[in-house]
Each structure stands twice: as structure tokens, then as C-alpha cells.
Design a protein around this motif. Structure first.
Motif, PDB file in Angstrom:
ATOM      1  N   ASN A 167       0.902  -1.312  -0.088  1.00  0.00           N
ATOM      2  CA  ASN A 167       0.084   0.148   0.186  1.00  0.00           C
ATOM      3  C   ASN A 167       0.871   1.157   0.114  1.00  0.00           C
ATOM      4  OD1 ASN A 167      -2.753   1.284   0.407  1.00  0.00           O
ATOM      5  ND2 ASN A 167      -1.900   1.937   2.246  1.00  0.00           N
ATOM      6  N   TYR A 168       2.012   1.412   0.818  1.00  0.00           N
ATOM      7  CA  TYR A 168       2.883   2.331   0.866  1.00  0.00           C
ATOM      8  C   TYR A 168       3.527   2.567  -0.570  1.00  0.00           C
ATOM      9  CZ  TYR A 168       6.897   5.406   1.475  1.00  0.00           C
ATOM     10  OH  TYR A 168       7.876   6.315   1.268  1.00  0.00           O
ATOM     11  N   HIS A 229       2.154   1.278   7.062  1.00  0.00           N
ATOM     12  CA  HIS A 229       2.266   2.044   5.666  1.00  0.00           C
ATOM     13  C   HIS A 229       3.052   3.448   5.870  1.00  0.00           C
ATOM     14  CE1 HIS A 229      -0.825  -1.123   4.967  1.00  0.00           C
ATOM     15  NE2 HIS A 229      -1.715  -0.283   5.732  1.00  0.00           N
TER      16      HIS A 229
END
Length: 296
Positions: A167-168, A229
Motif C-alpha cells: 500500500n505504501y 504504511h
């Protein structure tokens, strides 16, 4: 103790020649031992005739004390030998927190079930420099060792892993080379005083000096920030195994990552001479043989 044994044997055998035969040493050695004892204590201990020797009054006193000395010596010797040969007693072990939490804490109850006569004192942290001062039996170290004056057994190998969540990465700038790290938010360990992350760059070991957004004094806390994240982290492979395997974290720039490091068990006494130390070392070796500490 040898001279005391000679004295007692001469008294029991009532002669130097018989004592020499009994002890399988020369008569001259027997005579020398008795002379040295009498000279040291300043008293003659035997009545001597041409046919035999017998204890005089002072010799009788010395004989009783000699028996007690021999008995005490043998009791101490047997007790120490038993302590060395039995898998029992207390073991003081130093283990880095990241290793104890990741692998060993779940396995140690098995060791104590195998050896119920052993008691363990486990101290978290790096204790190599205090191994003598604080009387550790075994210390585990995952760092590069300098000059050491004790024994070492290699347990496993590991490497640093640059990691982040999918996601990051989806919402951040591309990461193709170590220099791109400078465009990312970094999470670091406070123990990294130089704030450098090492990589192989142009066939040379190079350092990327970061300006971390946050630093924490615990690798697991660093990992938690990554899992939330927050950015990139540079962490030991052995605390990331499950997260990378499951896909929660992604290992990045693997072709740039540097050499492997080693995990050692360090100890001050020969493992072959102390069975409880040898038993725990074999236990550690079995754990490290069953797990993948290096992400390939």
C-alpha cells in the motif's frame, strides 16, 4: 594431594618399599615425599627401624588430618565432576530481544521439558562485552565480532532487508536504486547512530545516509510502523520472515543488498566439558537449522 596419599600409604603398609609397590612409584619418590612433608611441618612423623616404619604420636595426629583432607578433596572433585557431567543446574543466557521474541521464546519451553533439572536466566540484549563480568554461560550475538577471548559457534546467517508495504509503495515515488530512498519517508532504529543504510552499489559497498522521519529503539516497533504504511525500513531478515512470506511486506532492491551477517553463540568454557552448556547449544543449533533466517 599426592604427598598426602604417599604418607597414608606408607603408614598403612608400614614401609617405604611396600608403599612404592602399592602406588606404582619408585622408593626414592616415596622417601622424597615423606622428607618434604616432615620438612614442611617441622616434625618427624615415623618411628623407623631397619625392618619397618610406624607412626609416632605426631604422625598419628597427621594421619587423621590427612585422611580428612583426602576425603574432602575427593568429595569436592566428585561434586564438581558431577556438576560438569549432569545436565542440570542454572544457565545464564544473553539473547538479543529481536531473536528471543521472533524464534526462541516459543521453543524454550521444549528445552525445559527435555531437561527439567535446568533453570534458565535469560537476559535480553547484547551482552558480549559483559560475558565475563556478568558471569554469562552463553551469549548470542547477531553482530560482526571483533577480537574475542572465548569460544564461538555459528548458529545462522542473516542479512538486512529494505522493506515496505504494498500500500505504501502504491502511493509513493518509484524505488529503483538506493539513491531513490532519499525521496521516501524512512523509519530507523535509534541504535543506528550514523543513520546509514548499506548497499552494494557499482560493485562497492556504499552507504545511503538517511534523515529518518521517526527513530525507535526497538526493531519490532520499527516493523509496526512499516506495517502501518508509514514508510521504508532497513531491518534484519530474521524478524521479517513471516511478513514477507505472507506478502504483508515486500523486500526491495534485493540485488543491491550487502553481505550476509552471522549469528553466533559465545561461551567461555569448552562445551565438551560442560554438558548443560552443550545441551543448550545443540538446542539453539536445532532451532536455527529449522528456520530460514536469510531471505533468498
Amino acid at each position: 594431594m599426592e604427598k598426602f596419599r604417599t604418607f597414608i600409604t606408607v603408614a598403612n603398609e608400614r614401609g617405604f618399599s611396600n608403599a612404592a609397590i602399592k602406588l606404582n612409584i619408585s622408593k626414592a619418590t616415596v622417601s622424597r615425599h615423606i622428607r618434604e612433608i616432615e620438612a614442611e611441618y617441622g616434625a618427624r612423623l615415623f618411628n623407623r627401624t631397619t625392618r619397618q616404619v610406624s607412626l609416632n604420636e605426631q604422625g598419628e595426629i597427621f594421619y587423621q588430618y590427612s585422611l580428612q583432607c583426602i576425603e574432602l578433596y575427593e568429595n569436592v572433585h566428585n561434586r564438581l565432576s558431577l556438576s560438569k557431567n549432569q545436565i542440570s543446574g542454572r544457565l545464564k543466557v544473553g539473547i538479543p530481544l529481536s531473536l528471543i521474541e521472533t524464534y526462541f521464546i516459543h521453543k524454550i519451553p521444549e528445552f525445559l521439558q527435555l531437561y527439567p533439572e535446568i533453570n534458565l536466566d535469560i537476559i535480553h540484549g547484547h551482552h558480549t562485552q559483559y560475558i565475563h563480568q556478568n558471569n554469562f554461560d552463553i551469549v548470542i550475538d547477531d553482530r560482526i565480532l571483533g577480537d574475542i577471548d572465548f569460544y564461538a559457534t555459528e548458529l545462522a546467517q542473516w542479512k538486512y532487508v529494505l522493506c515496505a508495504t504494498p500500500n505504501y509503495l502504491k502511493n509513493s515515488k518509484k524505488l529503483k536504486t538506493p539513491n531513490d530512498i532519499l525521496n521516501h519517508q524512512c523509519i530507523d532504529h535509534t541504535g543506528n547512530l550514523l543513520k546509514d543504510w548499506k548497499f552494494i552499489f557499482d560493485n562497492q559497498l556504499s552507504e545511503i545516509f538517511i534523515d529518518p522521519k521517526i527513530s525507535l529503539n526497538n526493531s519490532f516497533s520499527v516493523k509496526e510502523f512499516v506495517l502501518n504504511h508509514f514508510g521504508l525500513a532497513y531491518l534484519p531478515s530474521y524478524i521479517l520472515h513471516e511478513e514477507i512470506k505472507s506478502g504483508r511486506l515486500i523486500s526491495l532492491l534485493e540485488s543491491y543488498l550487502p553481505m550476509k551477517y552471522k549469528i553466533h553463540a559465545l561461551y567461555t568454557r569448552k562445551r565438551s566439558e560442560f554438558k548443560k552448556i552443550d545441551a543448550f547449544l545443540k538446542f539453539l543449533e536445532d532451532i536455527c537449522a529449522d528456520i530460514s533466517l536469510v531471505q533468498n
